[in-house]
Design an enzyme around this catalytic site. Structure first.
Site, PDB file in Angstrom:
ATOM      1  N   GLN A  84     -10.107-121.826   4.012  1.00 27.93           N
ATOM      2  CA  GLN A  84     -11.269-121.076   3.837  1.00 27.93           C
ATOM      3  C   GLN A  84     -12.039-121.076   2.554  1.00 27.93           C
ATOM      4  OE1 GLN A  84      -9.792-117.383   5.495  1.00 27.93           O
ATOM      5  NE2 GLN A  84      -9.044-118.340   7.347  1.00 27.93           N
ATOM      6  N   HIS A 148      -8.366-116.450   3.488  1.00 29.01           N
ATOM      7  CA  HIS A 148      -8.592-115.273   3.035  1.00 29.01           C
ATOM      8  C   HIS A 148      -9.263-115.123   1.447  1.00 29.01           C
ATOM      9  CE1 HIS A 148      -5.903-113.510   6.492  1.00 29.01           C
ATOM     10  NE2 HIS A 148      -6.747-114.300   6.818  1.00 29.01           N
ATOM     11  N   GLU A 242     -12.956-104.916  11.758  1.00 24.47           N
ATOM     12  CA  GLU A 242     -13.323-103.499  11.218  1.00 24.47           C
ATOM     13  C   GLU A 242     -14.787-103.591  10.561  1.00 24.47           C
ATOM     14  OE1 GLU A 242      -8.977-101.625  10.267  1.00 24.47           O
ATOM     15  OE2 GLU A 242     -10.808-101.815   8.737  1.00 24.47           O
ATOM     16  N   TYR A 252      -8.373 -98.654   2.416  1.00 25.74           N
ATOM     17  CA  TYR A 252      -8.703 -98.961   3.891  1.00 25.74           C
ATOM     18  C   TYR A 252      -7.551 -99.536   4.823  1.00 25.74           C
ATOM     19  CZ  TYR A 252     -13.082 -97.447   2.557  1.00 25.74           C
ATOM     20  OH  TYR A 252     -14.235 -96.749   2.182  1.00 25.74           O
ATOM     21  N   TYR A 263      -1.114-113.047  15.266  1.00 24.18           N
ATOM     22  CA  TYR A 263      -1.427-114.039  16.062  1.00 24.18           C
ATOM     23  C   TYR A 263      -0.695-114.327  17.333  1.00 24.18           C
ATOM     24  CZ  TYR A 263      -5.452-114.396  12.886  1.00 24.18           C
ATOM     25  OH  TYR A 263      -6.492-114.310  12.024  1.00 24.18           O
TER      26      TYR A 263
END
Length: 368
Positions: A84, A148, A242, A252, A263
Site C-alpha cells: 500500500q 497501512h 469510521e 480514537y 478478515y
C-alpha cells in the site's frame, strides 16, 4: 422484558451510526467527463493558481497536467513502492502563490529497520524539477509489512499542517503507544517544527508531533473552515470503517474498541466503546474501504453544500454523505461502478473532481 428492550436499543443505536448501507444510486442529476486520462492510482491531486494540476501516482510519479498535456516532475526522493506504500498525498502551502511550497507524503526506506515507513517532505518546483527539498518528518522504525501507510495532508486556518500515518499493520504495537509512530494524526508548523501547544509535548518520551492517536489507517482528512474543525475517515478491518471528528490529544480507540472483526471472522475485541476513547460519528458495515475525502462548499450542486464526499475503493463509487448535527443521515452513490475512487477534490471552479483508479480524474457536472 427489560433485557429485550435493552437489546432493541442497542440494535437501533447501531443502525443509527451505521445507517445508509441501503444507498441510493444517483445518475439522474449529474454527468461526468474525464479531464485527465490514463492514470493508474491517482492518490492525490491539487490545483495550482493557473488551474493546472499536480497529480501523484502511487507508483512514484509526480505529474504536472496543463492544457491537456502531462509533464513528469523529476527530482523526487527515493520512494519505496511496496504494498500500500508509494507516493501518496500532495498539498499546497496556503500561501503557495508567494512561497511555492508543495508538501507530499511517501513510503521511505530510509532510517532504522527494514522495509519502509511514511515520510513527509516539502519542496519547490523549478523547470519541472523538485528543488529546495526538506524532509519534515519520517516515521520510525521501518516495517517490512505492506499495509497501512496512510496518508493525507491538510492545513488549517493558522497554517498548521496535519498529516496521517497508518499503524503499518502493527495494531498491537503502534496505535496506542505515544512513544511510537504509526496509527496517528500529526501536527507540525509549516516548516516542520513542533507547535509548542501540541498535546504531548510535555509527555515523557512521546512523539511530540502527535495530535491524535488510536487510528488504524486514515486515508481521508479534511479541514472545515466554517466550524474550524478537522474530520478524518479511516479503514476498519472487516467492517468498522469510521468517520471521526479530530480533537487534540484524543484517543480514537484502535484496536481496543472497534465495530469491525478480523478478515477471517474472529473477534478483535469484545467492546465497541470505552471511557477515554472516542466514538466515531459514523461507521460502515460492511466496509466500503474509504479513501479520499472532500467537504462541499460549492453552490454548483443542488443539496450538496455542507455534504462530505468519500471515495469507496471496495464498492467503486463516490459516497455523498449528508451531515446533520455531526451525524450522517443519508448516503447516495455517485460515479457508481466507474472504478475505485482514490481521491476527491473541490476545484477552484466549484466543481467536484475525483481521481478514479485506471480511469483518471473526472469532473462531476450537474445537469440542472
Amino acid at each position: 422484558m427489560t433485557k429485550v428492550k435493552h437489546l432493541l436499543s442497542i440494535v437501533l443505536l447501531l443502525h443509527f451510526f451505521a445507517c445508509a448501507q441501503d444507498k441510493n444510486t444517483n445518475v439522474a442529476n449529474y454527468e461526468y467527463e474525464t479531464v485527465v486520462n490514463d492514470l493508474e492510482i491517482p492518490w492525490g491531486f491539487v490545483f495550482l493558481p493557473d488551474n493546472s494540476m499536480l497529480i501523484t501516482e502511487k507508483a512514484g510519479t509526480l505529474i504536472h497536467f496543463k492544457n491537456g498535456k502531462k509533464t513528469e516532475i523529476t527530482g523526487l526522493p527515493a520512494i519505496k513502492r511496496h504494498g500500500q506504500g508509494g507516493l501518496m498525498d500532495i498539498a499546497l502551502h496556503p500561501d503557495y502563490k508567494n512561497n511555492g511550497w508543495i508538501y507530499f507524503t511517501y513510503a521511505s526506506a530510509e532510517g532504522e529497520g527494514s522495509g519502509a515507513n511514511t515520510a513527509l517532505m516539502r519542496a519547490k518546483i523549478s523547470n519541472n524539477t523538485l528543488t529546495n527539498k526538506e524532509l519534515l518528518y519520517k516515521a520510525t522504525p521501518n516495517f517490512s509489512g505492506p499495509d497501512h501507510f496512510g496518508s493525507r495532508i491538510i492545513f488549517d486556518k493558522n497554517n498548521y499542517l496535519f498529516f496521517s500515518i497508518g499503524e503499518r499493520g502493527e495494531r498491537d504495537l503502534n496505535p496506542q503507544d505515544l512513544t511510537r509512530d504509526g496509527g496517528k494524526i500529526y501536527r507540525l508548523k509549516d516548516d516542520g517544527s513542533i507547535p509548542a501547544d501540541n498535546p504531548f509535548v510535555n509527555t515523557p518520551n512521546a512523539k511530540k508531533a502527535i495530535y491524535t492517536y488510536g487510528h488504524r489507517n486514515p486515508q481521508g482528512l479534511i479541514y472545515i473552515e466554517e466550524t474550524n474543525s478537522i474530520w478524518s475517515h479511516e479503514h476498519g478491518p472487516k467492517g468498522g470503517d469510521e468517520i471521526n471528528i479530530i480533537e487534540a490529544g484524543k484517543n480514537y480507540g484502535w484496536p481496543v474498541i472497534t465495530y469491525g472483526i478480523n478478515y477471517w471472522g474472529t473477534k478483535i475485541t469484545d467492546i465497541t466503546e470505552k471511557e477515554g476513547m472516542e466514538q466515531p460519528i459514523h461507521y460502515w458495515t460492511p466496509s466500503i474501504a474509504p479513501s479520499g475525502m472532500c467537504y462541499v462548499t460549492s453552490d454548483k450542486y443542488k443539496g450538496w453544500k455542507g455534504n462530505i464526499l468519500v471515495g469507496s475503493l471496495r464498492f467503486q463509487y463516490l459516497d455523498r454523505c449528508v451531515i446533520k448535527n455531526n451525524k450522517v443521515v443519508y448516503e447516495e452513490k455517485l460515479l457508481d461502478n466507474l472504478g475505485r475512487v482514490r481521491s476527491v477534490v473541490q476545484g477552484p471552479d466549484g466543481y467536484i473532481y475525483a481521481g478514479v483508479e485506471n480511469v483518471g480524474i473526472v469532473k462531476i457536472i450537474p445537469k440542472n
